[in-house]
Design an enzyme around this catalytic site. Structure first.
Site, PDB file in Angstrom:
ATOM      1  N   VAL A   1      33.087 -14.987  73.246  1.00 42.90           N
ATOM      2  CA  VAL A   1      34.486 -14.380  72.860  1.00 42.90           C
ATOM      3  C   VAL A   1      34.812 -14.608  71.501  1.00 42.90           C
ATOM      4  CG1 VAL A   1      36.922 -14.256  73.617  1.00 42.90           C
ATOM      5  CG2 VAL A   1      35.122 -14.589  75.408  1.00 42.90           C
ATOM      6  N   CYS A   2      35.051 -13.722  70.755  1.00 39.58           N
ATOM      7  CA  CYS A   2      35.537 -13.608  69.413  1.00 39.58           C
ATOM      8  C   CYS A   2      36.859 -14.374  69.123  1.00 39.58           C
ATOM      9  CB  CYS A   2      35.978 -12.419  68.711  1.00 39.58           C
ATOM     10  SG  CYS A   2      36.550 -12.676  66.918  1.00 39.58           S
ATOM     11  N   VAL A   3      36.891 -15.806  68.639  1.00 34.44           N
ATOM     12  CA  VAL A   3      38.077 -16.466  68.425  1.00 34.44           C
ATOM     13  C   VAL A   3      39.210 -15.910  67.744  1.00 34.44           C
ATOM     14  CG1 VAL A   3      37.092 -17.580  66.253  1.00 34.44           C
ATOM     15  CG2 VAL A   3      38.865 -18.809  67.675  1.00 34.44           C
TER      16      VAL A   3
END
Lengths: 119, 130
Positions: free
Chosen positions: A77-79
């Site tokens: 998941v992209c931070v």
């Protein structure tokens, strides 16, 4: 062949998450590998374990977790996208992890194909 | 697994194209696409950007997003050159359909027709479309 997957839409609102999941399942069933699914933009909502869909509906989040457990798929998941939308470590479903956009570019380099599911 | 990826990634150069199809505001696609582009610069890949459909509006000069309380990120496209991202392709048909020419854009670009855009896409190793 190694297929990396990019998911840019939230579950339930848009079919992208379903299509991405079915693509991954089909690829694996045909003997290919899916090393990583990267969740970006509203796609980060796919990682939220607090979701409770109705009993007779598919559970998109649990389905991803099961795929990760069964086939060693790295769910990233992209931070930056996650923080913007309130998706944090404490609500992540099993098999998901939060990391940077570099993980998307990296898997684009490493995999034979990168397939985008979005609007 | 990640260590293995890191090593291999360091030695491979692929042709990445980021395809921008949405207007700069109204949805977050343009802004978050730009964030991926900037990160990709750190990986020393052969990166290009394509703008088509409403995506050509992302490059339009004179944007002022104050009234909608949004950041005007159009100037960031001018900074891409500093990241060695110099290949910006804009589809001629999309510009013309919106009454625009290359003079309306914040950066120098290569204007290509739809057939040439298609050929450029088929030359890529990785395409991310936003």
């Amino acid at each position: 062949m190694q297929f990396a997957i990019l998911v840019n839409e939230s579950p339930y609102q848009h079919q992208a998450a379903d299509s991405a999941y079915h693509f991954a399942k089909a690829a694996i069933a045909m003997g290919h590998r899916v090393p990583r699914v990267f969740f970006y933009m509203d796609g980060v909502h796919n990682a939220n374990r607090l979701q409770e869909p109705q009993q007779d509906d598919r559970n998109i989040v649990q389905r991803w977790s099961q795929l990760a457990a069964d086939h060693d798929v790295d769910l990233v998941v992209c931070v930056a996208a996650a923080l913007r939308r309130g998706v944090k470590d404490e609500i992540l479903a099993p098999g998901f992890r939060i990391s940077g956009l570099g993980q998307l570019v990296e898997i684009g380099i490493e995999a034979d194909r990168l397939v985008t599911f979005g609007d | 697994m990640n260590d293995e990826f890191d090593e291999d990634a360091a030695s491979t150069i692929k042709r990445f194209m980021f395809v921008n199809r949405k207007a700069p505001h109204g949805t977050i696609y343009a802004l978050e696409a730009l964030e991926v582009v900037l990160i990709s610069a750190a990986f020393d890949q052969d990166v290009s950007l394509a703008f088509l459909d409403d995506g050509v509006l992302q490059l339009r000069k004179g944007q002022d997003a104050k009234a909608i309380e949004m950041k005007n990120f159009a100037p960031t496209y001018r900074a891409l050159e500093g990241y060695d991202i110099e290949k910006l392709y804009v589809e001629r048909e999309s510009l013309e359909a919106r009454g625009m020419t290359a003079d309306d854009l914040v950066v120098p670009v290569e204007v290509v027709d739809r057939a040439r855009m298609s050929a450029l896409m088929s030359e890529q190793d990785v395409i991310m479309s936003f």
